[in-house]
Design a protein around this motif. Structure first.
Motif, PDB file in Angstrom:
ATOM      1  N   TYR A  56      24.008 -16.748   9.761  1.00 31.88           N
ATOM      2  CA  TYR A  56      25.062 -16.452   8.787  1.00 31.88           C
ATOM      3  C   TYR A  56      26.026 -17.633   8.679  1.00 31.88           C
ATOM      4  N   ARG A  57      26.434 -18.179   9.811  1.00 33.65           N
ATOM      5  CA  ARG A  57      27.332 -19.341   9.778  1.00 33.65           C
ATOM      6  C   ARG A  57      26.638 -20.566   9.205  1.00 33.65           C
ATOM      7  N   THR A  58      25.349 -20.684   9.436  1.00 31.72           N
ATOM      8  CA  THR A  58      24.588 -21.788   8.841  1.00 31.72           C
ATOM      9  C   THR A  58      24.624 -21.698   7.323  1.00 31.72           C
ATOM     10  N   ILE A  59      24.445 -20.501   6.793  1.00 33.69           N
ATOM     11  CA  ILE A  59      24.501 -20.304   5.336  1.00 33.69           C
ATOM     12  C   ILE A  59      25.891 -20.640   4.815  1.00 33.69           C
ATOM     13  N   LEU A  60      26.933 -20.224   5.518  1.00 31.09           N
ATOM     14  CA  LEU A  60      28.295 -20.554   5.091  1.00 31.09           C
ATOM     15  C   LEU A  60      28.502 -22.070   5.053  1.00 31.09           C
ATOM     16  N   ASN A  61      28.034 -22.762   6.091  1.00 31.48           N
ATOM     17  CA  ASN A  61      28.155 -24.221   6.122  1.00 31.48           C
ATOM     18  C   ASN A  61      27.347 -24.874   5.003  1.00 31.48           C
ATOM     19  N   MET A  62      26.188 -24.321   4.704  1.00 34.47           N
ATOM     20  CA  MET A  62      25.369 -24.868   3.616  1.00 34.47           C
ATOM     21  C   MET A  62      26.066 -24.694   2.271  1.00 34.47           C
ATOM     22  N   MET A  63      26.733 -23.565   2.092  1.00 29.63           N
ATOM     23  CA  MET A  63      27.423 -23.324   0.829  1.00 29.63           C
ATOM     24  C   MET A  63      28.629 -24.247   0.678  1.00 29.63           C
ATOM     25  N   VAL A  64      29.316 -24.544   1.776  1.00 31.08           N
ATOM     26  CA  VAL A  64      30.461 -25.448   1.732  1.00 31.08           C
ATOM     27  C   VAL A  64      30.017 -26.865   1.373  1.00 31.08           C
ATOM     28  N   SER A  65      28.884 -27.279   1.914  1.00 25.77           N
ATOM     29  CA  SER A  65      28.415 -28.650   1.686  1.00 25.77           C
ATOM     30  C   SER A  65      27.405 -28.749   0.542  1.00 25.77           C
ATOM     31  N   ALA A  66      27.402 -27.778  -0.352  1.00 28.90           N
ATOM     32  CA  ALA A  66      26.399 -27.729  -1.423  1.00 28.90           C
ATOM     33  C   ALA A  66      26.459 -28.931  -2.366  1.00 28.90           C
TER      34      ALA A  66
END
Length: 126
Positions: A56-66
């Protein structure tokens, strides 16, 4: 993140499919219907809670760095956000993105490949 995920999941090659990996993490859907009643699907949460939180945190980080690090998972999240109606849909979008991330990780490890965004983009985006 990768080390923590490997620590929680172990050898990913032991799973026979990406769906079994999703079940181990606990993001497989529970479906219930009786007669004409069909309940809303929810994730089972029977799997490893630590792996689920890491993903879940990986997805959040991916969305921030999109913007700087594009991926097909970010594309999925962006398209689903356009279709969503509110904040409650964010967790559903995140669970769908985790499922896609698991399938991607599973495929890359089984085929001994590195992730290449240009190979994963649909032809229409090019």
């Amino acid at each position: 993140t990768a080390v923590r995920l490997i620590g929680e999941l172990g050898d990913i090659r032991r799973f026979t499919s990406a769906n079994k990996l999703n079940a181990f993490v606990g993001i497989d859907l529970r479906h219930f219907e009786s007669g004409e009643y069909i309940a809303v699907d929810h994730i089972s949460k029977r799997g490893n809670p630590y792996a689920r939180k890491i993903l879940y945190r990986t997805i959040l980080n991916m969305m921030v760095s999109a913007r700087t690090k594009p991926s097909h998972i970010n594309n999925y999240c962006r398209e689903r956000k356009k279709q969503s109606s509110g904040k409650a849909d964010f967790k559903k979008i995140a669970m769908g993105a985790i499922s896609r991330l698991n399938r991607t990780i599973y495929h890359l490890i089984l085929n001994n490949q590195k992730y290449d965004y240009l190979k994963t983009r649909p032809k229409a985006e090019s």
